[in-house]
Design a protein around this motif. Structure first.
Motif, PDB file in Angstrom:
ATOM      1  N   ALA A 711       0.833  -1.204   0.000  1.00 48.37           N
ATOM      2  CA  ALA A 711       0.000   0.000   0.000  1.00 48.37           C
ATOM      3  C   ALA A 711       0.872   1.259   0.000  1.00 48.37           C
ATOM      4  O   ALA A 711       0.599   2.222  -0.728  1.00 48.37           O
ATOM      5  N   ALA A 712       1.945   1.244   0.807  1.00 49.44           N
ATOM      6  CA  ALA A 712       2.835   2.411   0.871  1.00 49.44           C
ATOM      7  C   ALA A 712       3.523   2.638  -0.476  1.00 49.44           C
ATOM      8  O   ALA A 712       3.618   3.774  -0.964  1.00 49.44           O
ATOM      9  N   ALA A 713       4.001   1.551  -1.093  1.00 48.04           N
ATOM     10  CA  ALA A 713       4.685   1.678  -2.386  1.00 48.04           C
ATOM     11  C   ALA A 713       3.721   2.152  -3.467  1.00 48.04           C
ATOM     12  O   ALA A 713       4.065   3.009  -4.293  1.00 48.04           O
ATOM     13  N   GLN A 714       2.508   1.599  -3.451  1.00 50.93           N
ATOM     14  CA  GLN A 714       1.511   1.997  -4.456  1.00 50.93           C
ATOM     15  C   GLN A 714       1.157   3.475  -4.296  1.00 50.93           C
ATOM     16  O   GLN A 714       1.026   4.205  -5.284  1.00 50.93           O
ATOM     17  N   ALA A 715       1.010   3.905  -3.047  1.00 49.67           N
ATOM     18  CA  ALA A 715       0.665   5.310  -2.808  1.00 49.67           C
ATOM     19  C   ALA A 715       1.777   6.236  -3.298  1.00 49.67           C
ATOM     20  O   ALA A 715       1.512   7.292  -3.900  1.00 49.67           O
ATOM     21  N   THR A 716       3.018   5.844  -3.068  1.00 47.92           N
ATOM     22  CA  THR A 716       4.157   6.667  -3.505  1.00 47.92           C
ATOM     23  C   THR A 716       4.213   6.788  -5.017  1.00 47.92           C
ATOM     24  O   THR A 716       4.351   7.887  -5.564  1.00 47.92           O
ATOM     25  N   LEU A 717       4.071   5.667  -5.712  1.00 49.83           N
ATOM     26  CA  LEU A 717       4.231   5.678  -7.166  1.00 49.83           C
ATOM     27  C   LEU A 717       3.025   6.275  -7.885  1.00 49.83           C
ATOM     28  O   LEU A 717       3.148   6.728  -9.025  1.00 49.83           O
ATOM     29  N   SER A 718       1.865   6.266  -7.240  1.00 45.41           N
ATOM     30  CA  SER A 718       0.664   6.779  -7.918  1.00 45.41           C
ATOM     31  C   SER A 718       0.352   8.238  -7.572  1.00 45.41           C
ATOM     32  O   SER A 718      -0.529   8.840  -8.188  1.00 45.41           O
ATOM     33  N   ALA A 719       1.054   8.805  -6.599  1.00 49.95           N
ATOM     34  CA  ALA A 719       0.774  10.187  -6.190  1.00 49.95           C
ATOM     35  C   ALA A 719       1.113  11.167  -7.315  1.00 49.95           C
ATOM     36  O   ALA A 719       1.969  10.899  -8.170  1.00 49.95           O
ATOM     37  N   ASN A 720       0.423  12.302  -7.305  1.00 55.89           N
ATOM     38  CA  ASN A 720       0.696  13.397  -8.254  1.00 55.89           C
ATOM     39  C   ASN A 720       0.710  12.916  -9.699  1.00 55.89           C
ATOM     40  O   ASN A 720       1.665  13.149 -10.455  1.00 55.89           O
ATOM     41  N   GLY A 721      -0.377  12.238 -10.055  1.00 56.24           N
ATOM     42  CA  GLY A 721      -0.485  11.775 -11.433  1.00 56.24           C
ATOM     43  C   GLY A 721       0.533  10.714 -11.791  1.00 56.24           C
ATOM     44  O   GLY A 721       0.986  10.635 -12.936  1.00 56.24           O
ATOM     45  N   CYS A 722       0.924   9.914 -10.796  1.00 59.13           N
ATOM     46  CA  CYS A 722       1.886   8.808 -10.978  1.00 59.13           C
ATOM     47  C   CYS A 722       3.276   9.333 -11.349  1.00 59.13           C
ATOM     48  O   CYS A 722       4.023   8.686 -12.116  1.00 59.13           O
TER      49      CYS A 722
END
Length: 853
Positions: A711-722
């Motif tokens: 979840a943490a990794a997904q949130a990081t990579l998907s933030a701000n339009g990925c």
């Protein structure tokens, strides 16, 4: 004759009994003894006739009986208590899930499995994988996770097993009426929700059903609807039925259709958990959505999707993994590469190993390549999986292949007999369920008196024997056997005799006939006047597995031989009902897989909470649990030996343990009544196994070790339009392009003439590394060292070396560090370079590595 129109008349539930309806439509009742007792009291005969299906009971109950019960004050009191427990369960706030609400898991976990087994009245499972999935869901509910599950709803389930007079397994197709299951249509805009997938250029629709499991929901996809043609209606006809073409269709509906169903319901999971490779096509659908909706390129979308995916493999042999031909994949996914902007060859490589790629698309490899979090289901299976899939990570040491392990467990309350649950409440602690994963708490089993422990177990064994006699009597009546043979059933088994159970899927590697390798020795054991033994067998073979069917036939034929007839029985149509009776009633569980083919196994875990013991090959979970005092281990692992030799070793060990340890201990009763030493083993079995091998511990491990990091990794990579997803994709492309420049040009040891290092000292070393256009920020230079065995490093460890000097603009750097020497022996080391980036989830995500030459 005029045509006959049929219709059903269902009873009207009195207002006083209305809470029953709410309970019936939530499978919470399957693990709550008080609720099952309530339904049983409603109509004991109907309870058995409906295969313990309370919804069907309410549909078939006589109106007079319901009115009678509605006037029964005791029944109404019990109903009120159970209903309050149910409502309190749903409303509880002090849960594990609530305690982690501030963590990285903001959106749901979506758990995909091709089969999910909760109870015999919902036959949507075939065996261990399905039961494990069901138990996973139950613990997710108990722990109050933000969690949902996805599967298919099979019109014909798996199959009902019948054994004919020759002992051959016959498959009888089920025909489920979905109105008899506690499922509800998912509706949208006041209509049943339908989703669609594309198969061979046509649209196939699936209806979405909902099944409540405590606090969570399972969503089931069903293609047997009027919107589809006859061929497509069969996609969800049968679990594991049909050929490879049917399998790929089922897996497209499960993976692609499952993602579409969740999004259609407004559910946006943060983590997708693929339980086995059957659902791996979900990754392709998620990537497609990111390409089309977020306007990402394929490889950026892959980074974002893989960061949030978790994959669990259950298979320890290559043949157990779904593999589709290039032609089949092209037929079903020929248009997909164009939709996401890649070539078909690039797409096909997602399902191939890096080395020696076969001309097949392997679903496990697709799952591994589109997940950054993967695990086996026991410590041994994790090691086996790293060896099995090392070619997906070419050049990476197999110890570092990124497949970890989380050992399976069972949902303890489901599998614990109410009588033992009562013992735990009285002697271990009223709140034992709250302390399920605390080993220290379970030391309290020492306080259960010998006589109470033994009498409770004996009562359950007697119940098992009566149950077995009922089932075998019905089988003989169905086969039209003589009245004499039917009367003989009354003499099958004896509650005073040591009773050993074997109930598994009858695959050949599980070696269900190993016991019969020494018929003379077995006969002597069974007919011993003072210390006899008896065996109860059960299990299904896959309908296409003739080898497994032959094993069943061999067991069955032994049960009908005069010298074995009352001492060995085979109970047909193995399901959760039979499994509960067996694991709660036998003294000892026999498990004889060919190591290391048992990924984990969970059947043996169900014995300890009921006072039972295990006699098993050291494979799967038993490697971790066996402590020399809680059961027995069969045989030794033979390295390089033949299957025949391993069988001989294991047979000799099995009979030796039974004859010299198990049987004498069981019948050793100093006071003539209680087997005191055996009772100590029972306590140790409860104490050592119950708090560890349960799905509460297992699911917590998934949360803390896999779900939250995903979840943490997904949130990081998907933030701000990925933005980070795009960045790491571009960085990986550059690293792959420029990595060929990386080489280690020199390695030196300080005081090279000093051959020996004292324990406690360090070996200082340096390495000159050429990085070309790459910079030290994005590489790690490491010493790789360990015991020197035949000029190969064993039990390796790594230490990072530090950059200490740059040689101008040449792209050359000096790295220095030291290797510890904690113990004596012969050691070796080498130096390597691997890429690194702050947003890498796996150390070897790029599969790039350069070694010193």
């Amino acid at each position: 004759m005029q045509p006959l129109f049929t219709y059903n008349v269902i009873p009207k539930l009195p207002d006083e009994l209305e809470p029953l309806r709410e309970i019936v439509f939530n499978l919470w009742w399957t693990w709550e003894p008080a609720s099952r007792k309530l339904f049983r009291h409603l109509d004991p005969v109907l309870w058995e006739r409906t295969n313990h299906n309370p919804l069907r009971m309410l549909q078939l109950s006589k109106q007079a009986r319901l009115l009678e019960v509605a006037r029964n004050d005791e029944f109404k009191r019990e109903l009120k208590v159970v209903h309050k427990e149910f409502k309190d369960y749903l409303a509880r706030r002090d849960t594990y899930g609530k305690s982690r609400a501030g963590g990285p898991l903001k959106n749901p976990i979506a758990y995909f499995s091709a089969e999910v087994g909760f109870h015999e009245s919902v036959p949507n499972y075939s065996g261990g994988l399905g039961i494990l999935s069901g138990d996973h869901c139950k613990s997710a509910s108990d722990l109050d996770l933000n969690f949902c599950a996805v599967s298919l709803l099979y019109r014909h389930g798996y199959f009902k097993q019948q054994i004919n007079k020759d002992g051959w397994q016959e498959s009888v197709s089920l025909d489920q009426n979905f109105h008899h299951l506690p499922i509800k249509e998912v509706r949208k805009d006041d209509k049943p929700l339908l989703i669609s997938v594309e198969l061979l250029s046509r649209e196939v629709f699936a209806k979405v059903w909902e099944l409540a499991i405590g606090r969570i929901k399972l969503y089931l996809l069903d293609t047997d609807i009027a919107e589809n043609n006859a061929e497509d209606r069969l996609i969800t006809a049968q679990l594991y039925g049909g050929d490879l073409e049917m399998r790929i269709r089922q897996e497209i509906v499960l993976g692609t259709g499952g993602v579409r169903a969740l999004h259609a319901m407004g559910i946006t999971p943060q983590v997708y958990h693929m339980n086995e490779g059957h659902s791996a096509f979900l990754s392709l659908e998620l990537i497609r959505r990111n390409v089309q909706e977020m306007k990402l390129d394929f490889y950026s979308a892959l980074q974002v999707v893989a960061a949030g995916n978790v994959f669990t493999t259950h298979t320890p042999v290559p043949a157990g993994n779904d593999a589709f031909s290039r032609d089949l994949i092209n037929r079903y996914f020929g248009r997909y590469p164009q939709q996401v902007g890649i070539t078909f060859d690039e797409f096909f490589r997602l399902g191939q190993a890096s080395v020696n790629p076969l001309d097949a698309f392997i679903m496990t490899i697709l799952a591994l390549r589109t997940s950054r979090h993967a695990n086996g289901v026991s410590a041994l299976h994790g090691a086996v999986s790293r060896e099995l899939w090392k070619d997906v990570w070419a050049g990476i040491p197999k110890e570092e292949v990124p497949v970890t392990s989380i050992t399976n467990g069972i949902h303890t309350k489901t599998w614990t007999a109410p009588e033992f649950a009562a013992l735990f409440e009285k002697y271990v602690g009223k709140d034992w369920e709250e302390h399920l994963t605390e080993p220290e708490f379970w030391r309290g089993v020492i306080d259960i008196p010998d006589s109470v422990l033994w009498e409770t177990h004996q009562a359950l064994k007697l119940r098992l024997i009566e149950f077995v006699r009922t089932r075998i009597r019905a089988q003989r009546e169905r086969l039209g056997e003589s009245p004499e043979n039917i009367r003989k059933v009354n003499h099958l088994l004896n509650p005073e005799i040591l009773t050993i159970g074997f109930a598994r899927r009858f695959a050949t590697y599980k070696r269900g006939t190993l016991l019969f390798s020494e018929p003379g020795r077995l006969h002597k054991m069974l007919t011993n006047v003072q210390h006899p033994v008896q065996f109860v067998f059960a299990g299904k073979a896959h309908p296409k597995d003739d080898g497994g069917k032959k094993f069943i036939q061999e067991v069955y034929k032994h049960t009908r031989q005069p010298e074995f007839e009352n001492r060995i029985v085979f109970v047909e149509d193995y399901d959760t009902n039979i499994a509960r009776r067996l694991t709660q009633g036998v003294d000892l569980w026999l498990n004889t897989p060919l190591r290391p083919h048992e990924a984990s196994g969970t059947s043996g875990m169900k014995l300890p909470p009921n006072g039972g013991l295990n006699l098993s090959v050291l494979d799967g979970w038993w490697c971790e649990s066996y402590n020399g005092k809680n059961g027995w281990a069969i045989g030794a692992e033979i390295t390089g030996g033949s299957l025949e030799f391993q069988n001989e070793v294991d047979v000799a060990s099995l009979f030796h343990i039974l004859e010299t340890q198990v049987i004498p201990l069981y019948y050793a009763k100093p006071d003539g009544r209680l087997p005191v030493a055996w009772l100590q083993l029972m306590r140790e079995s409860i104490r050592s196994v119950t708090p560890v091998f349960n799905t509460h511990r297992m699911v917590k491990e998934y949360v803390e070790r896999l779900y939250e990091p995903a979840a943490a990794a997904q949130a990081t990579l998907s933030a701000n339009g990925c933005a980070k997803g795009k960045e790491i994709s571009q960085w990986k492309a550059k690293m792959r392009k420029d990595w060929s420049q990386v080489r280690i040009t020199d390695t030196q040891i300080e005081n090279a003439d000093k051959v020996n290092v004292l324990v406690g000292e360090t070996l200082k070393l340096s390495a000159k590394v050429h990085l070309g256009v790459l910079t030290p920020d994005f590489v790690r230079v490491q010493a790789y060292f360990g015991a020197n065995e035949n000029n190969k490093i064993s039990g390796p460890a790594v230490v990072d070396l530090t950059e200490t000097k740059s040689f101008g603009s040449t792209g050359d750097y000096l790295y220095e560090g030291s290797i510890p020497a904690p113990d004596s022996g012969a050691y070796g080391f080498t130096v390597r370079v691997i890429p690194t980036h702050p947003n890498l989830t796996q150390e070897h995500e790029l599969r790039l590595i350069t070694w010193a030459r």
